[in-house]
Design an enzyme around this catalytic site. Structure first.
Site, PDB file in Angstrom:
ATOM      1  N   SER A   1       0.844  -1.199   0.000  1.00  0.00           N
ATOM      2  CA  SER A   1       0.000   0.000   0.000  1.00  0.00           C
ATOM      3  C   SER A   1       0.875   1.243   0.000  1.00  0.00           C
ATOM      4  O   SER A   1       1.988   1.232   0.542  1.00  0.00           O
ATOM      5  CB  SER A   1      -0.906   0.019   1.236  1.00  0.00           C
ATOM      6  N   ASP A   2       0.400   2.311  -0.627  1.00  0.00           N
ATOM      7  CA  ASP A   2       1.063   3.595  -0.456  1.00  0.00           C
ATOM      8  C   ASP A   2       1.007   3.948   1.032  1.00  0.00           C
ATOM      9  O   ASP A   2       0.246   3.348   1.806  1.00  0.00           O
ATOM     10  CB  ASP A   2       0.369   4.663  -1.315  1.00  0.00           C
ATOM     11  N   TYR A   3       1.802   4.936   1.432  1.00  0.00           N
ATOM     12  CA  TYR A   3       1.928   5.224   2.859  1.00  0.00           C
ATOM     13  C   TYR A   3       0.563   5.408   3.529  1.00  0.00           C
ATOM     14  O   TYR A   3      -0.169   6.363   3.233  1.00  0.00           O
ATOM     15  CB  TYR A   3       2.788   6.477   3.050  1.00  0.00           C
ATOM     16  N   ASP A   4       0.236   4.475   4.422  1.00  0.00           N
ATOM     17  CA  ASP A   4      -0.999   4.479   5.218  1.00  0.00           C
ATOM     18  C   ASP A   4      -2.268   4.338   4.381  1.00  0.00           C
ATOM     19  O   ASP A   4      -3.376   4.507   4.904  1.00  0.00           O
ATOM     20  CB  ASP A   4      -1.091   5.736   6.085  1.00  0.00           C
ATOM     21  N   ALA A   5      -2.132   4.010   3.108  1.00  0.00           N
ATOM     22  CA  ALA A   5      -3.329   3.861   2.272  1.00  0.00           C
ATOM     23  C   ALA A   5      -4.163   2.660   2.685  1.00  0.00           C
ATOM     24  O   ALA A   5      -5.385   2.645   2.468  1.00  0.00           O
ATOM     25  CB  ALA A   5      -2.927   3.739   0.799  1.00  0.00           C
TER      26      ALA A   5
END
Length: 502
Positions: free
Chosen positions: A374-378
């Site tokens: 996942s993208d950061y915290d996505a």
């Protein structure tokens, strides 16, 4: 010869004649019906493998092993430094039992207890993954689903930092790596050969610096710096459909075909693999990431939702003809090792929670076996930003069930997976799937294999030498020259007149 000369530059002159003597029969073999005199790709591989084997005798601690600063023992974990190992300086502590000492990396195969385990390089990849799954707890498997992965001490698996934002060079480290033009500049070259060469240098420097960082700072085995690892968060292949998008400078352009062709070249250069295959000579040089899946190329309208929570409505034709072709090229033709899901929602479903996108398209339709980060915290944002699920644990289950394998950024989502499993929202089998996908790449990178078997272990760069690497700097210069574009025909520069050029 060029490869050997570059390797020699990392060692004192007194050792150079030893290397040349060791490589002589490979560089200039005796005539034989089975061994042509002209160097081939196979010979180059043999040269590097031979260099790796010799390197293990002249300079201990090859591959993922690091030297304990106090005892000089080569080990996979700093936990075994000090008097705990019982090994002598320069010996290798076997990761299979954490007790046996062998004299060199070339003797790794003598370590007891390897056969039939995840460390047994003679087994098929899936059999090794079966062993890992069977010998790790659910808690340990969940702990690996993060970009900062802890060690599995009892299995001899070292810590690893997956996060490396190396889009146009190995960045954010203490090293002075080669810097290439940003994505929009690389796209303006319109050159397959240039993108292949750029990717090759980035992948080579990522591997060589990773080896160098392990050698220079063994106590910080985890190497938390962004850029110290082998797994690149690159390339970015979203299309520039709106010039107001805040990340337009990172990508190669606005055309799906142009994007796809250049992405294939960069990925194949960085990973050093052939089209449609996952490895070359058994191992990947580095791993690349197709990001961000998908339709992540708008900031939202003024005063509206940000890219973190934006929902993008796209019809099926536009999705398949415009937004997905480059990703298909990245995972099918180039066989990129991983992909990153984006912050936005697509047609009402967060991309990181979309089984249709991450499983039905990536894995089932395109037959891809890489991992999704996942993208950061996505992953957490499925619930926290999009409010697609009522609770964080439900959002965590949503992402895992959809096909996410790793959480980038914080560990907010994976920390709730035990509760999500207790609530019946997801299963241990889903965790095991993600765990397998991550370790499949570590095996393809050769991180758990005998150090002398992995030719890339012969590469080692320190923090300063790349600033004067003429071959790498020449690639950067060529890319900079090729990207130059005439934006306005002032003074009638075009068309060119033949007579004025003679």
């Amino acid at each position: 010869r060029v490869l050997i000369e570059e390797h020699l530059s990392h060692h004192p002159p007194r050792l150079h004649h030893v290397y040349w003597r060791h490589a002589a029969n490979v560089l200039e073999p005796r005539p034989s019906p089975l061994m042509p005199r002209a160097p081939s790709a196979t010979l180059i591989f043999l040269i590097l493998t031979s260099a790796a084997a010799l390197h293990s005798r002249l300079d201990p601690c090859l591959g993922e092993f690091t030297r304990c600063p106090d005892s000089g023992v080569c080990t996979m974990s700093s936990h075994w430094c000090g008097a705990k190992s019982g090994c002598k300086r320069g010996q290798y502590l076997c990761p299979s039992d954490s007790r046996t000492c062998v004299d060199s990396a070339a003797d790794y195969a003598k370590c007891p207890g390897i056969k039939g385990t995840h460390l047994d390089w003679t087994l098929g990849t899936e059999a090794r993954l079966d062993f890992l799954v069977a010998h790790t707890s659910l808690s340990a498997q969940i702990g690996q689903l993060h970009n900062t992965a802890p060690e599995l001490l009892e299995l001899g698996v070292p810590e690893y930092q997956w996060l490396n934002d190396d889009q146009h060079g190995v960045a954010r480290t203490p090293a002075r790596a080669t810097v290439f033009p940003n994505g929009v500049g690389l796209g303006a070259t319109f050159s397959h050969a240039t993108l292949r060469a750029v990717g090759a240098v980035v992948g080579r420097e990522a591997r060589g610096l990773h080896n160098g960082f392990l050698a220079s700072d063994p106590r910080r085995r985890q190497m938390t710096c962004n850029g110290c690892g082998l797994t690149l968060y690159a390339p970015n292949l979203n299309l520039v459909r709106d010039p107001r998008w805040g990340r337009a400078q990172e990508v190669y352009g606005e055309d799906p075909t142009h994007m796809g062709e250049l992405v294939v070249e960069f990925v194949r250069g960085a990973q050093n693999n052939t089209a449609g295959r996952t490895d070359a000579d058994g191992y990947l040089q580095a791993g690349t990431c197709c990001k961000h899946v998908a339709v992540y190329n708008t900031e939202g309208h003024a005063g509206g939702p940000s890219r973190m929570s934006l929902n993008v409505d796209v019809n099926a034709r536009d999705l398949w003809e415009t937004y997905l072709p480059a990703f298909q090229a990245c995972v099918v033709r180039a066989r990129s090792s991983h992909a990153m899901c984006s912050y936005n929602s697509l047609n009402g479903v967060p991309t990181c929670g979309s089984r249709g996108l991450l499983t039905a398209v990536l894995r089932e339709t395109w037959r891809w076996d890489g991992f999704v980060v996942s993208d950061y915290d996505a992953w957490a944002n499925i619930a926290l930003a999009h409010h697609y699920n009522a609770t964080l644990r439900a959002g965590a289950a949503q992402g895992l069930n959809a096909g996410i394998d790793q959480e980038g950024g914080s560990a907010l989502a994976i920390s709730t997976l035990p509760a999500a499993i207790r609530d019946g929202l997801t299963t241990p089998a889903a965790v095991a799937r993600a765990f397998r996908n991550l370790f499949r790449l570590r095996l393809r990178l050769g991180m758990l294999d005998p150090p002398t078997h992995v030719s890339y272990n012969a590469l080692r760069y320190n923090a300063t030498e790349l600033a004067s690497n003429r071959r790498h700097l020449a690639v950067a210069r060529e890319a900079a020259l090729e990207l130059m574009t005439l934006l306005e025909n002032k003074g009638g520069a075009l068309p060119l007149e033949l007579m004025t050029l003679l």
